[in-house]
Design a protein around this motif. Structure first.
Motif, PDB file in Angstrom:
ATOM      1  N   ASN A   1       0.565  -1.366  -0.357  1.00 57.58           N
ATOM      2  CA  ASN A   1      -0.510   0.364  -0.086  1.00 57.58           C
ATOM      3  C   ASN A   1       0.764   1.592  -0.082  1.00 57.58           C
ATOM      4  OD1 ASN A   1      -2.974  -1.044  -0.259  1.00 57.58           O
ATOM      5  ND2 ASN A   1      -2.241  -2.140   2.519  1.00 57.58           N
ATOM      6  N   ILE A   2       2.134   1.358  -0.142  1.00 55.73           N
ATOM      7  CA  ILE A   2       2.959   2.174  -0.296  1.00 55.73           C
ATOM      8  C   ILE A   2       2.404   2.339  -2.047  1.00 55.73           C
ATOM      9  CG2 ILE A   2       4.744   3.204   0.102  1.00 55.73           C
ATOM     10  CD1 ILE A   2       6.036   0.965   2.444  1.00 55.73           C
ATOM     11  N   LYS A   3       2.052   3.987  -2.100  1.00 52.12           N
ATOM     12  CA  LYS A   3       1.779   3.940  -3.128  1.00 52.12           C
ATOM     13  C   LYS A   3       2.920   5.853  -3.836  1.00 52.12           C
ATOM     14  CE  LYS A   3      -1.314   1.239  -4.253  1.00 52.12           C
ATOM     15  NZ  LYS A   3      -3.263   0.615  -3.543  1.00 52.12           N
ATOM     16  N   GLN A   4       3.152   5.986  -2.853  1.00 54.37           N
ATOM     17  CA  GLN A   4       4.191   7.305  -3.050  1.00 54.37           C
ATOM     18  C   GLN A   4       5.051   7.984  -1.599  1.00 54.37           C
ATOM     19  OE1 GLN A   4       0.046  10.061  -2.212  1.00 54.37           O
ATOM     20  NE2 GLN A   4       0.280   9.682  -4.807  1.00 54.37           N
ATOM     21  N   PRO A   5       5.940   8.940  -2.384  1.00 59.66           N
ATOM     22  CA  PRO A   5       7.332   9.042  -1.255  1.00 59.66           C
ATOM     23  C   PRO A   5       6.488   9.504  -0.215  1.00 59.66           C
ATOM     24  CG  PRO A   5       7.405  10.133  -3.670  1.00 59.66           C
ATOM     25  CD  PRO A   5       5.590   9.486  -4.163  1.00 59.66           C
ATOM     26  N   SER A   6       5.153  10.161   0.531  1.00 61.08           N
ATOM     27  CA  SER A   6       4.798  10.049   2.255  1.00 61.08           C
ATOM     28  C   SER A   6       5.035   9.183   3.024  1.00 61.08           C
ATOM     29  CB  SER A   6       4.133  11.409   1.946  1.00 61.08           C
ATOM     30  OG  SER A   6       2.522  10.920   1.190  1.00 61.08           O
ATOM     31  N   GLY A   7       4.251   7.970   2.174  1.00 63.38           N
ATOM     32  CA  GLY A   7       3.782   6.577   2.707  1.00 63.38           C
ATOM     33  C   GLY A   7       5.234   6.486   3.324  1.00 63.38           C
ATOM     34  N   LEU A   8       6.072   5.914   2.025  1.00 62.80           N
ATOM     35  CA  LEU A   8       7.262   5.487   1.825  1.00 62.80           C
ATOM     36  C   LEU A   8       7.927   5.866   3.293  1.00 62.80           C
ATOM     37  CD1 LEU A   8       9.132   3.398   1.782  1.00 62.80           C
ATOM     38  CD2 LEU A   8      10.355   4.054   0.353  1.00 62.80           C
TER      39      LEU A   8
ATOM     40  N   ILE B   1       1.672   9.078  15.559  1.00 53.94           N
ATOM     41  CA  ILE B   1       1.235  10.126  15.176  1.00 53.94           C
ATOM     42  C   ILE B   1       2.270  11.239  14.600  1.00 53.94           C
ATOM     43  CG2 ILE B   1       0.847  12.242  16.574  1.00 53.94           C
ATOM     44  CD1 ILE B   1      -0.827  10.546  18.876  1.00 53.94           C
ATOM     45  N   LEU B   2       3.619  11.339  15.032  1.00 53.98           N
ATOM     46  CA  LEU B   2       4.914  11.767  14.516  1.00 53.98           C
ATOM     47  C   LEU B   2       4.996  11.585  12.806  1.00 53.98           C
ATOM     48  CD1 LEU B   2       7.423  13.517  14.710  1.00 53.98           C
ATOM     49  CD2 LEU B   2       8.377  10.642  15.461  1.00 53.98           C
ATOM     50  N   ALA B   3       4.364   9.774  12.663  1.00 56.26           N
ATOM     51  CA  ALA B   3       4.615   9.500  11.441  1.00 56.26           C
ATOM     52  C   ALA B   3       4.038   9.852  10.343  1.00 56.26           C
ATOM     53  CB  ALA B   3       4.657   7.942  11.487  1.00 56.26           C
ATOM     54  N   MET B   4       2.799   9.584  11.124  1.00 53.85           N
ATOM     55  CA  MET B   4       1.337  10.308  10.039  1.00 53.85           C
ATOM     56  C   MET B   4       1.703  11.741  10.525  1.00 53.85           C
ATOM     57  SD  MET B   4      -1.482   8.064  12.296  1.00 53.85           S
ATOM     58  CE  MET B   4      -2.671   9.062  11.644  1.00 53.85           C
ATOM     59  N   GLY B   5       1.578  12.296  10.793  1.00 56.31           N
ATOM     60  CA  GLY B   5       2.279  13.945  11.028  1.00 56.31           C
ATOM     61  C   GLY B   5       3.074  14.633  10.164  1.00 56.31           C
ATOM     62  N   LEU B   6       4.167  13.643   9.991  1.00 53.08           N
ATOM     63  CA  LEU B   6       5.676  14.222   9.100  1.00 53.08           C
ATOM     64  C   LEU B   6       4.885  14.103   7.293  1.00 53.08           C
ATOM     65  CD1 LEU B   6       8.568  13.861  10.989  1.00 53.08           C
ATOM     66  CD2 LEU B   6       7.649  15.458  10.800  1.00 53.08           C
ATOM     67  N   ALA B   7       4.157  12.371   7.486  1.00 52.91           N
ATOM     68  CA  ALA B   7       4.409  12.359   6.084  1.00 52.91           C
ATOM     69  C   ALA B   7       3.434  13.234   5.729  1.00 52.91           C
ATOM     70  CB  ALA B   7       3.876  11.167   5.864  1.00 52.91           C
ATOM     71  N   THR B   8       2.432  13.805   6.255  1.00 55.40           N
ATOM     72  CA  THR B   8       1.346  14.770   5.913  1.00 55.40           C
ATOM     73  C   THR B   8       1.776  15.803   5.566  1.00 55.40           C
ATOM     74  OG1 THR B   8       0.413  14.293   7.391  1.00 55.40           O
ATOM     75  CG2 THR B   8      -1.203  15.544   6.071  1.00 55.40           C
ATOM     76  N   MET B   9       2.764  16.334   6.476  1.00 55.50           N
ATOM     77  CA  MET B   9       3.420  17.942   5.552  1.00 55.50           C
ATOM     78  C   MET B   9       4.208  17.662   4.707  1.00 55.50           C
ATOM     79  SD  MET B   9       4.329  19.068   9.729  1.00 55.50           S
ATOM     80  CE  MET B   9       6.074  18.942   9.294  1.00 55.50           C
ATOM     81  N   TYR B  10       4.970  16.499   4.253  1.00 52.45           N
ATOM     82  CA  TYR B  10       5.727  16.079   3.086  1.00 52.45           C
ATOM     83  C   TYR B  10       4.970  16.476   1.951  1.00 52.45           C
ATOM     84  CZ  TYR B  10       8.893  13.775   0.145  1.00 52.45           C
ATOM     85  OH  TYR B  10       9.773  13.192  -1.053  1.00 52.45           O
ATOM     86  N   ALA B  11       3.640  15.490   2.094  1.00 50.87           N
ATOM     87  CA  ALA B  11       2.799  15.744   0.598  1.00 50.87           C
ATOM     88  C   ALA B  11       2.503  16.710   1.011  1.00 50.87           C
ATOM     89  CB  ALA B  11       1.508  14.295   1.211  1.00 50.87           C
ATOM     90  N   LYS B  12       2.394  17.426   1.704  1.00 50.81           N
ATOM     91  CA  LYS B  12       1.809  19.361   1.444  1.00 50.81           C
ATOM     92  C   LYS B  12       2.621  19.783   0.444  1.00 50.81           C
ATOM     93  CE  LYS B  12      -2.636  19.798   3.786  1.00 50.81           C
ATOM     94  NZ  LYS B  12      -3.797  20.233   2.652  1.00 50.81           N
ATOM     95  N   TRP B  13       3.930  20.347   1.253  1.00 45.76           N
ATOM     96  CA  TRP B  13       5.213  20.235   0.820  1.00 45.76           C
ATOM     97  C   TRP B  13       5.215  19.925  -0.432  1.00 45.76           C
ATOM     98  CZ3 TRP B  13      10.416  18.189   0.700  1.00 45.76           C
ATOM     99  CH2 TRP B  13      11.133  19.288   0.206  1.00 45.76           C
ATOM    100  N   ARG B  14       5.254  18.149  -1.062  1.00 45.04           N
ATOM    101  CA  ARG B  14       5.306  17.772  -2.256  1.00 45.04           C
ATOM    102  C   ARG B  14       4.599  18.238  -3.218  1.00 45.04           C
ATOM    103  NH1 ARG B  14      10.078  15.287  -3.267  1.00 45.04           N
ATOM    104  NH2 ARG B  14       9.385  14.984  -5.762  1.00 45.04           N
ATOM    105  N   GLY B  15       3.112  18.388  -2.307  1.00 42.36           N
ATOM    106  CA  GLY B  15       2.083  18.686  -3.869  1.00 42.36           C
ATOM    107  C   GLY B  15       1.757  17.759  -4.666  1.00 42.36           C
ATOM    108  N   GLU B  16       1.655  16.772  -3.252  1.00 44.46           N
ATOM    109  CA  GLU B  16       1.388  15.513  -3.348  1.00 44.46           C
ATOM    110  C   GLU B  16      -0.292  14.851  -3.721  1.00 44.46           C
ATOM    111  OE1 GLU B  16       2.445  11.968  -1.551  1.00 44.46           O
ATOM    112  OE2 GLU B  16       4.545  12.238  -1.638  1.00 44.46           O
ATOM    113  N   GLU B  17      -0.694  14.326  -4.782  1.00 47.17           N
ATOM    114  CA  GLU B  17      -2.024  13.788  -5.239  1.00 47.17           C
ATOM    115  C   GLU B  17      -2.384  12.855  -4.614  1.00 47.17           C
ATOM    116  OE1 GLU B  17      -4.258  15.487  -7.157  1.00 47.17           O
ATOM    117  OE2 GLU B  17      -2.756  17.176  -7.182  1.00 47.17           O
ATOM    118  N   GLN B  18      -3.795  12.903  -3.448  1.00 54.93           N
ATOM    119  CA  GLN B  18      -4.393  11.869  -2.746  1.00 54.93           C
ATOM    120  C   GLN B  18      -4.686  10.728  -4.122  1.00 54.93           C
ATOM    121  OE1 GLN B  18      -5.262  10.564   0.416  1.00 54.93           O
ATOM    122  NE2 GLN B  18      -3.083  11.697   0.038  1.00 54.93           N
TER     123      GLN B  18
END
Lengths: 240, 100
Positions: A189-196, A223-240
């Motif tokens: 289920n890891i499909k994006q860099p933020s998931g990794l 919570i740390l992993a979820m928070g940082l992954a969310t921030m990274y996805a926002k920063w990179r502009g990943e599509e959900q």
């Protein structure tokens, strides 16, 4: 997503077909969880629970990781309050699962909500939350959840019988089954860099917390992993 | 006492699974909140299995003498290459029980 996007089965053959499809989808995880169920059953007996109590852990509590930790606490003679707090910590991820499944399940009638809520394990979440964009099928979810419930309880029963009759079962490394099951759920289920990134942060942080015996390490890491992954996805502009 | 504990823990677990499935509980999630939640399964499951894999006898074990780590790596390779949960779990567990 709203209630009109739930699949309505009009006849029993169609319901049964969806039910069987769900049971089949979760089958690999039902099989993978067998050693883990055996571990849970045998460990409960070893901790001094009666066979009936040991089975009740799987039949009523129905939460693999919470069961193992609670069994360890029974063994150490921990107090009820600390057991309940620990349970709350371990089970907190289910809040997240029920939030994620809310759009699909909350429009359903009460009996469906109660039933699917009761059966909402990591494994059911893994198969039910997968088909994003497709209509939610309650019978599919029920098939997955109920067959997994049966598998878990049968494996626990085997463990209870084996635990009472086989010496040294704890040296078999049955806990590897936990790792194998979760790797099989997480990795595909890891499909994006933020998931990794999420998985790597959770991995390092949880090992670190465990080594330092930090209480609540599981919750902190998640919570740390979820928070940082969310921030990274926002920063990179990943599509959900 | 054991029975009381089992029922009390079961109540907590069920409440955590059911709470947000109840439509009367007010909850409106923003896009960011939904994205945050989409990471819950990998984050929590990894946090549960990583210590099992990397820690032996309360110490970090990242050598070839750790069968948990070797088989977890095998499981990861199988998961990436096959995307099949059954192959991943059955083969990695079989190898684990042989070498352990």
């Amino acid at each position: 997503m709203n209630s009109t996007e739930t699949i309505l089965h009009l006849n029993w053959p169609s319901k049964c077909k969806a039910f069987a499809k769900g049971a089949l989808a979760v089958l690999p995880l039902t099989i993978a969880v067998i050693p883990w169920g055996i571990l849970a059953g045998s460990y409960a007996v070893e901790a001094g629970l009666s066979p009936l109590q040991s089975q009740a852990m799987s039949a009523i509590l129905f939460a693999g990781s919470a069961q193992l930790v609670a069994t360890g606490m029974f063994k150490l003679g921990a107090g009820l309050m600390s057991m309940l707090l620990t349970t709350m910590l371990i089970t907190s991820r289910h809040f997240l699962y029920s939030m994620a499944m809310r759009p699909q399940i909350s429009p359903l009638p009460l009996k469906w909500r109660l039933l699917l809520g009761y059966l909402l394990t990591d494994e059911l979440f893994a198969i039910a939350n997968k088909n994003k964009g497709q209509r939610f099928d309650p019978w599919y979810a029920l098939g997955g959840g109920l067959s997994f419930y049966l598998g878990w309880n049968i494996a626990s029963a085997v463990g209870i019988i084996a635990g009472a009759n086989i010496e040294g079962l704890d040296s078999w490394g049955l806990d590897f089954a936990i790792a194998a099951t979760f790797i099989a759920i997480v990795v595909p289920n890891i499909k994006q860099p933020s998931g990794l990134l999420c998985v790597l942060i959770a991995l390092v942080s949880s090992v670190f917390c465990e080594l330092l015996a930090i209480p609540g390490g599981l919750l902190i890491s998640a919570i740390l992993a979820m928070g940082l992954a969310t921030m990274y996805a926002k920063w990179r502009g990943e599509e959900q | 006492m054991i029975w009381l504990s089992i029922f009390a823990m079961a109540a907590i677990v069920f409440a955590s699974r059911y709470l947000f499935l109840e439509p009367k509980i007010p909850l409106r999630l923003s896009k960011t909140a939904l994205q945050f939640l989409s990471y819950s399964a990998p984050a929590v499951l990894t946090s549960i299995f990583a210590p099992i894999v990397f820690i032996r006898e309360e110490e970090l074990s990242i050598g070839l003498d750790n069968p948990y780590l070797l088989c977890a790596i095998l499981a990861t390779i199988l998961a990436v290459s096959t995307r099949n949960a059954l192959i991943t779990t059955v083969i990695s567990m079989a190898v684990f029980f042989v070498i352990n």
